[in-house]
Motif scaffolding. Structure first.
Motif, short mmCIF file in Angstrom:
data_model
loop_
_atom_site.label_atom_id
_atom_site.label_comp_id
_atom_site.label_asym_id
_atom_site.label_seq_id
_atom_site.Cartn_x
_atom_site.Cartn_y
_atom_site.Cartn_z
N ALA A 16 0.67 -1.66 0.58
CA ALA A 16 -0.09 0.54 0.17
C ALA A 16 0.94 1.25 0.09
O ALA A 16 0.62 2.17 -0.51
N ALA A 53 2.24 2.26 -3.88
CA ALA A 53 1.12 2.10 -4.50
C ALA A 53 1.71 3.57 -4.58
O ALA A 53 1.50 4.70 -3.76
N ASP A 66 0.24 7.43 -4.92
CA ASP A 66 -0.56 8.02 -4.52
C ASP A 66 -1.41 9.45 -4.36
O ASP A 66 -0.35 10.17 -4.21
N ASP A 67 -2.56 10.04 -4.66
CA ASP A 67 -3.11 10.86 -5.27
C ASP A 67 -2.54 12.25 -3.86
O ASP A 67 -2.47 13.18 -3.82
N ASN A 68 -3.17 11.49 -2.90
CA ASN A 68 -4.08 12.65 -2.05
C ASN A 68 -2.51 11.68 -0.30
O ASN A 68 -3.08 10.98 -0.55
N PHE A 118 -3.63 10.28 2.36
CA PHE A 118 -4.24 8.63 3.38
C PHE A 118 -2.66 8.42 3.34
O PHE A 118 -2.60 7.21 3.97
N LYS A 119 -1.66 7.82 2.60
CA LYS A 119 0.03 7.24 2.80
C LYS A 119 0.38 7.57 4.03
O LYS A 119 1.43 7.18 4.15
#
Length: 182
Positions: free
Chosen positions: A97, A100, A102-104, A107-108
């Motif tokens: 995860a 991966a 991530d645009d945001n 979240f990451k």
């Protein structure tokens, strides 16, 4: 065996020894008169036998206690190992995860914080990652699933780690899945 049971047995043996010491040999007219020497030997032999039995009982109890402690340690280690093994898949999924796109970014960051906390918890229980990248291939620590010929590189060097390996203390619970040079 509980301490109370051990104390009871020791008390019984002590009472028997005292009884034997206090017994008097009653001689009847039909019996031969025993010498003082033989009268003293019998109770002394019985006393020695009882002491031997007591010492053996104590040794058996100490051996039992040691075996129980070892078994308890083994069971605890096994339980920790089983739980950690089940959680390794969760750890792998966290790593995927995090890799991966991530645009945001928030979240990451949240996933990273959870991952770090989870990894610290496992490390407190003795989990260690096996450092494999660039190391010499060791079949006990690595599971070679691919090989590649690379010029300028020695044979049996780990080129890529496909899945991380872990150990608890010195016991390997999952070998690293690696690509090895030929």
């Amino acid at each position: 065996m509980s301490k109370k049971k051990k104390d009871e047995i020791i008390e019984e043996v002590s009472e028997e020894i005292e009884d034997m010491e206090s017994e008097e040999i009653v001689e009847t007219e039909d019996e031969e008169v025993e010498t003082e020497e033989s009268q003293e030997e019998e109770p002394e032999e019985e006393k020695d036998d009882m002491n031997t039995k007591l010492l053996r009982l104590q040794a058996d109890f100490i051996n039992y206690k040691n075996r129980a402690d070892k078994e308890k340690t083994r069971i605890y280690s096994s339980a920790v190992e089983d739980v950690v093994c089940e959680m390794l898949t969760v750890l792998d999924n966290f790593e995927r995860a995090l890799e991966a796109p991530d645009d945001n970014g928030s979240f990451k960051e949240g996933v990273q914080m959870i991952f770090d906390q989870f990894k610290q918890t496992l490390e407190k229980r003795g989990l260690e990652e096996i450092d494999a990248l660039g190391a010499t291939f060791d079949p006990a620590m690595h599971h070679g699933v691919m090989s590649e010929e690379v010029e300028g590189t020695e044979a049996d060097i780990v080129l890529e780690v496909l899945q991380k390996g872990y150990k608890i203390k010195e016991k390997i619970i999952r070998p690293s899945m690696v690509k090895v040079s030929r």
